[in-house]
Design a protein around this motif. Structure first.
Motif, PDB file in Angstrom:
ATOM      1  N   SER A 100       0.849  -1.191   0.000  1.00  0.00           N
ATOM      2  CA  SER A 100       0.000   0.000   0.000  1.00  0.00           C
ATOM      3  C   SER A 100       0.882   1.237   0.000  1.00  0.00           C
ATOM      4  CB  SER A 100      -0.914   0.014   1.226  1.00  0.00           C
ATOM      5  OG  SER A 100      -0.161   0.061   2.419  1.00  0.00           O
ATOM      6  N   ARG A 101       0.567   2.170  -0.883  1.00  0.00           N
ATOM      7  CA  ARG A 101       1.359   3.397  -0.996  1.00  0.00           C
ATOM      8  C   ARG A 101       0.430   4.538  -1.388  1.00  0.00           C
ATOM      9  NH1 ARG A 101       4.964   2.466   0.713  1.00  0.00           N
ATOM     10  NH2 ARG A 101       6.619   1.622  -0.597  1.00  0.00           N
ATOM     11  N   ASN A 102       0.375   5.582  -0.556  1.00  0.00           N
ATOM     12  CA  ASN A 102      -0.453   6.757  -0.841  1.00  0.00           C
ATOM     13  C   ASN A 102      -1.907   6.382  -1.101  1.00  0.00           C
ATOM     14  OD1 ASN A 102       1.847   8.375  -0.634  1.00  0.00           O
ATOM     15  ND2 ASN A 102       2.316   8.178  -2.819  1.00  0.00           N
ATOM     16  N   ASP A 103      -2.464   5.543  -0.216  1.00  0.00           N
ATOM     17  CA  ASP A 103      -3.875   5.148  -0.271  1.00  0.00           C
ATOM     18  C   ASP A 103      -4.223   4.376  -1.531  1.00  0.00           C
ATOM     19  OD1 ASP A 103      -4.408   6.352   2.189  1.00  0.00           O
ATOM     20  OD2 ASP A 103      -4.750   8.298   1.255  1.00  0.00           O
ATOM     21  N   ARG A 104      -3.305   3.618  -2.048  1.00  0.00           N
ATOM     22  CA  ARG A 104      -3.606   2.745  -3.188  1.00  0.00           C
ATOM     23  C   ARG A 104      -2.682   1.540  -3.140  1.00  0.00           C
ATOM     24  NH1 ARG A 104      -0.240   4.160  -7.972  1.00  0.00           N
ATOM     25  NH2 ARG A 104       1.315   5.681  -7.331  1.00  0.00           N
ATOM     26  N   TRP A 105      -3.064   0.475  -3.886  1.00  0.00           N
ATOM     27  CA  TRP A 105      -2.262  -0.748  -3.942  1.00  0.00           C
ATOM     28  C   TRP A 105      -1.339  -0.715  -5.159  1.00  0.00           C
ATOM     29  CZ3 TRP A 105      -1.741  -3.775   0.029  1.00  0.00           C
ATOM     30  CH2 TRP A 105      -2.789  -3.928   0.951  1.00  0.00           C
TER      31      TRP A 105
END
Length: 331
Positions: free
Chosen positions: A313-318
């Motif tokens: 997960s990175r910056n509210d996304r996968w």
């Protein structure tokens, strides 16, 4: 492809080193022990030195050697990993042990390799490598400041017309002060605070004929937020249902592999890492293997012929971190 371990593979070791190097988290002594001992033992147990291999990290944060036709021989692959990991270490004593470990591999000194392994255990108890999340370091952007002449900061806080009026009144008052001793005595009786305010305004105001640039900010500009960058590609947001989020992301990643310009939206490093991803659609079997809080491993496809895929997960996304095709080992 063949693996000497039944552990779930999480990430290529060289990709992990690059990711760890971009973070603010130095490799601890305990992690260094785990990494070095795993590399040394794996190299000694590699057997056929004509094999081509690469090193991966398991989901438990431990290195494991994997056959790879695009890899190097076991000695070279191990020495390169030890050298790369050395750059993540800050403790001089630990770096020195890694240098000895690397030399023992290159010189094929099994006795030295076993001795440095014992020294590592005495130096620090082993700890699994931290897989993530590892936030990259963001350097602060310096902001330029413009020095103000004495008193300019106070006048800059008011409207331009009002500041001009203040300066005009201040100049007039200054001239009257110079011409009238009685007025100076009257102001002295008012107290130090009033005199200080009058002095700041009067004697910091520019002489007649000079001008002071002031900025008038439009109310619309204050109310309007800065326009954000418009995303041209859809991204897969975080979801409580990890399997469905993985399905949506991997379906996009598998279509991206055949020509779409979308690598930066599906791969953590902006490009594919590991093996080629098998096609994924609504009917593809996806199973959650483990969740490390921000790092998740899923199995895609049939148990005997599928792939292990690491998601992060990175910056509210996968995003997809790595893909590995590996047959499950018999129990």
């Amino acid at each position: 492809m063949h693996s000497g371990t039944s552990s779930v593979l999480a990430e290529p070791l060289d990709a992990y080193v690059r990711r760890r190097a971009r973070s603010a988290l130095a490799l601890s002594d305990g992690e260094a022990t785990t990494a070095a001992v795993g590399l040394l033992r794996g190299c000694r147990g590699a057997g056929d030195q004509t094999r081509t291999v690469c090193w991966w990290l398991t989901a438990e944060g431990r290195p494991t050697m994997i056959d790879d036709e695009d890899g190097s021989d076991p000695l070279t692959a191990t020495a390169e990993c030890l050298q790369a990991l050395t750059h993540l270490i800050t403790a001089p004593a630990t770096r020195a042990l890694f240098d000895v470990a690397r030399a023992s591999i290159l010189e094929r000194r099994t006795d030295v390799s076993e001795d440095v392994e014992k020294r590592l255990f005495r130096h620090a108890p082993p700890r699994p490598l931290v897989l993530g999340p590892l936030a990259p370091v963001v350097e602060p952007v310096p902001t330029a400041t413009t020095p103000h002449a004495p008193g300019e900061g106070l006048l800059a806080l008011v409207d331009a017309d009002l500041s001009d009026a203040i300066r005009s009144a201040a100049r007039d008052l200054r001239d009257r002060l110079r011409a009238s001793r009685a007025l100076r005595l009257t102001l002295s009786a008012l107290g130090g605070t009033a005199v200080a305010v009058v002095a700041v305004l009067a004697f910091s105001a520019p002489e007649s004929g000079s001008s002071s640039a002031s900025s008038v900010v439009e109310s619309d500009a204050i109310a309007s937020p800065v326009a954000s960058t418009v995303e041209t590609e859809p991204r897969v947001p975080l979801s409580d249902d990890v399997v469905e989020a993985a399905r949506a992301l991997l379906a996009r990643a598998s279509s991206c592999a055949v020509g779409e310009h979308c690598s930066s939206d599906v791969w953590e490093d902006g490009e594919q890492t590991g093996d080629a991803l098998i096609p994924v659609d609504e009917a593809t079997r996806i199973e959650l293997i483990d969740d490390f809080g921000g790092v998740t491993v899923v199995r895609v496809g049939d148990p005997g012929t599928g792939q292990y895929v690491t998601l992060v997960s990175r910056n509210d996304r996968w995003l997809v971190r790595a893909v590995r095709t590996i047959a499950d080992q018999p129990s």
